[in-house]
Design a protein around this motif. Structure first.
Motif, PDB file in Angstrom:
ATOM      1  N   ILE A 256       1.802   0.916  -2.433  1.00 52.38           N
ATOM      2  CA  ILE A 256       0.600   1.806  -2.052  1.00 52.38           C
ATOM      3  C   ILE A 256      -0.540   1.348  -2.967  1.00 52.38           C
ATOM      4  O   ILE A 256      -1.541   1.404  -2.565  1.00 52.38           O
TER       5      ILE A 256
ATOM      6  N   ARG B  97      14.896  10.850  10.650  1.00 52.33           N
ATOM      7  CA  ARG B  97      14.041   9.871  10.174  1.00 52.33           C
ATOM      8  C   ARG B  97      14.347   9.403   8.753  1.00 52.33           C
ATOM      9  O   ARG B  97      14.769   9.932   7.852  1.00 52.33           O
TER      10      ARG B  97
ATOM     11  N   LYS C 242       5.824   7.363   6.151  1.00 48.51           N
ATOM     12  CA  LYS C 242       6.014   7.658   7.437  1.00 48.51           C
ATOM     13  C   LYS C 242       5.018   6.388   7.885  1.00 48.51           C
ATOM     14  O   LYS C 242       5.367   5.999   9.065  1.00 48.51           O
ATOM     15  N   ASN C 243       3.955   5.844   7.207  1.00 54.48           N
ATOM     16  CA  ASN C 243       3.475   4.741   7.669  1.00 54.48           C
ATOM     17  C   ASN C 243       4.305   3.436   7.668  1.00 54.48           C
ATOM     18  O   ASN C 243       4.259   2.581   8.569  1.00 54.48           O
ATOM     19  N   LEU C 244       4.990   3.247   6.315  1.00 53.20           N
ATOM     20  CA  LEU C 244       5.747   2.212   6.137  1.00 53.20           C
ATOM     21  C   LEU C 244       6.986   2.157   7.191  1.00 53.20           C
ATOM     22  O   LEU C 244       7.135   1.010   7.598  1.00 53.20           O
TER      23      LEU C 244
ATOM     24  N   ASN D 281       2.115  12.659  -0.610  1.00 54.04           N
ATOM     25  CA  ASN D 281       1.406  11.361  -0.240  1.00 54.04           C
ATOM     26  C   ASN D 281       2.466  10.525   0.077  1.00 54.04           C
ATOM     27  O   ASN D 281       2.420   9.667   0.719  1.00 54.04           O
TER      28      ASN D 281
ATOM     29  N   ASN E  79       5.457  11.180   1.216  1.00 57.91           N
ATOM     30  CA  ASN E  79       6.054  11.255   2.322  1.00 57.91           C
ATOM     31  C   ASN E  79       5.146  10.490   3.545  1.00 57.91           C
ATOM     32  O   ASN E  79       5.500   9.920   4.354  1.00 57.91           O
ATOM     33  N   ARG E  80       3.990  10.859   3.288  1.00 60.17           N
ATOM     34  CA  ARG E  80       2.725  10.217   4.293  1.00 60.17           C
ATOM     35  C   ARG E  80       3.010   8.646   4.320  1.00 60.17           C
ATOM     36  O   ARG E  80       2.981   7.840   5.208  1.00 60.17           O
ATOM     37  N   SER E  81       2.903   8.107   3.037  1.00 63.62           N
ATOM     38  CA  SER E  81       3.029   6.695   2.973  1.00 63.62           C
ATOM     39  C   SER E  81       4.465   6.102   3.728  1.00 63.62           C
ATOM     40  O   SER E  81       4.490   5.143   4.245  1.00 63.62           O
TER      41      SER E  81
ATOM     42  N   PRO F  62       7.639   3.675  10.229  1.00 62.74           N
ATOM     43  CA  PRO F  62       7.473   4.647  11.596  1.00 62.74           C
ATOM     44  C   PRO F  62       8.767   4.727  12.328  1.00 62.74           C
ATOM     45  O   PRO F  62       9.453   3.645  12.337  1.00 62.74           O
ATOM     46  N   SER F  63       8.842   6.054  12.627  1.00 66.98           N
ATOM     47  CA  SER F  63      10.220   6.056  13.523  1.00 66.98           C
ATOM     48  C   SER F  63      10.036   7.078  14.479  1.00 66.98           C
ATOM     49  O   SER F  63       9.193   8.037  14.674  1.00 66.98           O
TER      50      SER F  63
END
Lengths: 235, 410
Positions: free
Chosen positions: B108, B136, B123-125, B117, B119-121, B127-128
């Motif tokens: 990142i 997930r 989610k992007n890396l 942050n 968790n967000r990253s 995706p499920s």
């Protein structure tokens, strides 16, 4: 059944008696319905500016009593031409959720009535002018009031035979029935091609004067009740 | 003989739980895995390990079943061993976690990351589309579940209410019950002395408006307990507090209660605040909802009656008259149609519901700038209230949400 005994008397009188005078007070006028939806038990709000402004004076004088209301519907607004009964009729003639079209038709109808009345107003003499109503919404309300049936027939099964039993019509349903009569009169076929709004305008204007197709239908309903008077003791 | 000792230790751990033949199999497997020779145990070692001996071909045999007596010493030693293993496992997990965190931060490009942050990253890396959130991919610090020795050195449970399975909870309950008993006995004594009531001053000092502690704080004190147990605690505590002489144990009881600062003013209602623009214009912001639509409205008090929705003029955005009438009705009720400016943003949903959402937001905005009577007018017109009905889902085996198929007998 005081209502049924006085029916013939009613017919002679001119068919525009208020239902409240006929239905005995002990009878339930309308049943409260339980809706499985949120907030439906609370009363409807009013968006009539005059009615709202009375609350201000009430609050200042200390008379005001707080009450809860439901949310305002999406077709309720503060527009001058807004009328609750017309709004109800718009919903009834609506097809497939297309309220905009239904409203446009109704606006055209109101315009048509207004035009006819104003034309008559200009033709009339000074003394007659006072009697002519030019507000189309007033005429519509009058027509609906005239078309409200006091009695209805419902089918009751006794011993395998369905009897047509006349019963007093609840006040809430009278409005609906009156509008249904207008709708049925509209559906009648005519030889000449007349636009919808013109047809509706003539029906409404006739009904406001106790005549026309719609009024015939109402009289037929009442006559049917009279015919089945013998079964009034059922139910 | 390092291997043998290891095996012996292994067996020592296992023998309590599993039959001996199974132990021997485990030893065999262990030796195959490690590539070490199968143990040739001495007699003493056999005794220590639980009686396992190999035959002359090196196959483990369960011959002498000399099981060591289950002594307390063994138990304690086992527990220590278990604890050690547990800590080693945790340290390993933690090291792995730190390494992975470093990698993630490198990807990142941040030196420090908050959990949000992270968790967000993630989610992007990764995706499920899985429905269950727990299924997930997640990134979390390993959690060390504490192992607590519930046994003393002499072999008895360390807590006297160990067998109730909720020792800390029942300890508290028992303590309160004892206090209650004491208070009641004290009252009886005072009555026998001829004093029917405590002095009003003492009673008054008690009227402090305290409440029992919340379930969460109580759970911190007593471990995880159910709401049913918590209710029982509340009832007992209230019963104790209500006693006329409960003030004698006031300080002790107060550790289970919480207090509110009555002098502090109540929290502000959710009313929009008045902001000031760069140009010096006053405005307020509020939000509204209807079905799936969301709207945010900025209302400028002094203006010329301009209304824009999503950057477009209102007439262009809402070509249908019904929507416009709906939207402007709060301004019409308060008679501010021509003296205010409105900037609205609306997303999702259809045009009708967007107009409705804007209407609610607009009337909320107006509350700051109008008198109390006008606010009441808005309320009576039903312009604040959200229509919470939403689309009902279609049911399987039915045509629509409520509509059924036509019924046929056959």
């Amino acid at each position: 059944m005081a209502a049924i005994r006085s029916l013939s008397h009613l017919l002679r009188q001119g068919l525009h008696l208020n239902a409240a005078t006929l239905i005995p007070k002990t009878a339930p006028i309308c049943q409260t319905r339980c809706m499985a939806q949120k907030g439906m038990t609370k009363p409807h709000p009013t968006l009539d500016l005059d009615a709202l402004e009375t609350t201000v004076t009430d609050m200042q004088s200390g008379k005001y009593k707080r009450k809860t209301v439901r949310y305002a519907e999406s077709d309720q607004s503060t527009v001058l031409t807004h009328d609750q009964i017309v709004r109800k009729f718009i919903v009834l003639i609506m097809k497939g959720g297309n309220k905009d079209t239904a409203r446009r038709i109704m606006d055209k109808t109101m315009e048509e009535i207004k035009r006819r009345q104003v034309r008559e107003f200009h033709r009339a003499t000074e003394s007659q002018k006072l009697q002519i109503i030019t507000d189309p919404r007033k005429i519509f309300n009058q027509a609906v009031n005239n078309l409200k049936p006091v009695l209805l027939v419902t089918s009751v099964k006794r011993g395998g035979i369905a009897y047509q039993v006349p019963v007093p019509c609840p006040e809430k349903r009278q409005l609906f029935e009156a509008m249904k009569i207008i709708k049925a009169a509209l559906a009648e076929k005519t030889n000449s091609r007349i636009p919808f709004h013109e047809k509706l305008a003539t029906i409404i204007m006739d009904a406001a004067e106790f005549k026309g197709k719609a009024m015939d239908r109402k009289i037929e309903i009442l006559k049917n009740c009279e015919r089945n008077r013998a079964y009034a003791h059922f139910k | 003989m390092a291997a043998t000792r290891e095996v012996a230790l292994l067996v020592g751990q296992i023998h309590k739980h599993k039959p001996l033949i199974r132990c021997s199999l485990i030893i065999q497997k262990y030796c195959m895995c490690t590539g070490s020779q199968q143990p040739q145990l001495t007699h003493r070692e056999v005794q220590r390990s639980g009686g396992i001996v190999t035959n002359k071909y090196g196959e483990p045999l369960a011959v002498e079943l000399v099981l060591p007596k289950p002594s307390l010493k063994n138990y304690c030693a086992d527990f220590e061993e278990e604890l050690k293993q547990h800590e080693i496992k945790y340290a390993h997990q933690l090291a792995q976690y730190k390494k992975a965190r470093g990698h993630l931060q490198n990807i990142i490009g941040l030196k420090q990351m908050s959990t949000l942050n992270r968790n967000r990253s993630l989610k992007n890396l990764f995706p499920s589309g899985l429905f269950e959130p727990k299924a997930r991919p997640m990134f979390r610090k390993p959690f060390l579940k504490p192992i607590r020795s519930s046994v003393r050195t002499d072999g008895r449970p360390s807590h006297y209410l160990f067998y109730t399975s909720k020792p800390r909870y029942y300890e508290v309950m028992n303590a309160i019950a004892l206090k209650l008993e004491h208070i009641q006995r004290y009252e009886e004594f005072m009555v026998s002395q001829g004093i029917s009531k405590p002095s009003s001053e003492a009673m008054m000092s008690w009227a402090d408006g305290g409440r029992p502690m919340t379930l969460k704080t109580f759970q911190k004190k007593c471990g995880h307990i159910s709401t049913q147990d918590y209710l029982r605690f509340v009832l007992l505590l209230q019963k104790t507090v209500v006693q006329p002489y409960s003030y004698i144990h006031r300080d002790w009881i107060n550790q289970f209660r919480r207090f509110f600062d009555r002098t502090r003013p109540p929290k502000d209602k959710k009313e929009p605040k008045i902001h000031v623009d760069e140009k010096g214009r006053q405005y307020s912001v509020a939000e509204g909802k209807k079905k799936t639509s969301l709207a945010r409205v900025k209302l400028f008090v002094k203006g010329t009656g301009e209304v824009t929705v999503n950057g477009k003029p209102m007439v262009a955005y809402f070509p249908k008259a019904l929507d416009r009438e709906q939207l402007l009705s709060p301004l019409d009720v308060t008679k501010k149609l021509t003296t205010t400016d409105v900037e609205a943003e609306a997303i999702l949903g259809g045009h009708r519901s967007q107009a409705r959402a804007i209407r609610i937001a607009l009337s909320k905005c107006l509350t700051v700038f109008v008198s109390e009577e006008e606010r009441e007018m808005l309320r009576l017109a039903g312009l604040f209230k959200r229509d919470s009905r939403i689309r009902e889902r279609k049911k399987p085996g039915q045509k629509k949400a409520r509509k059924k198929h036509t019924w046929k007998r056959r």
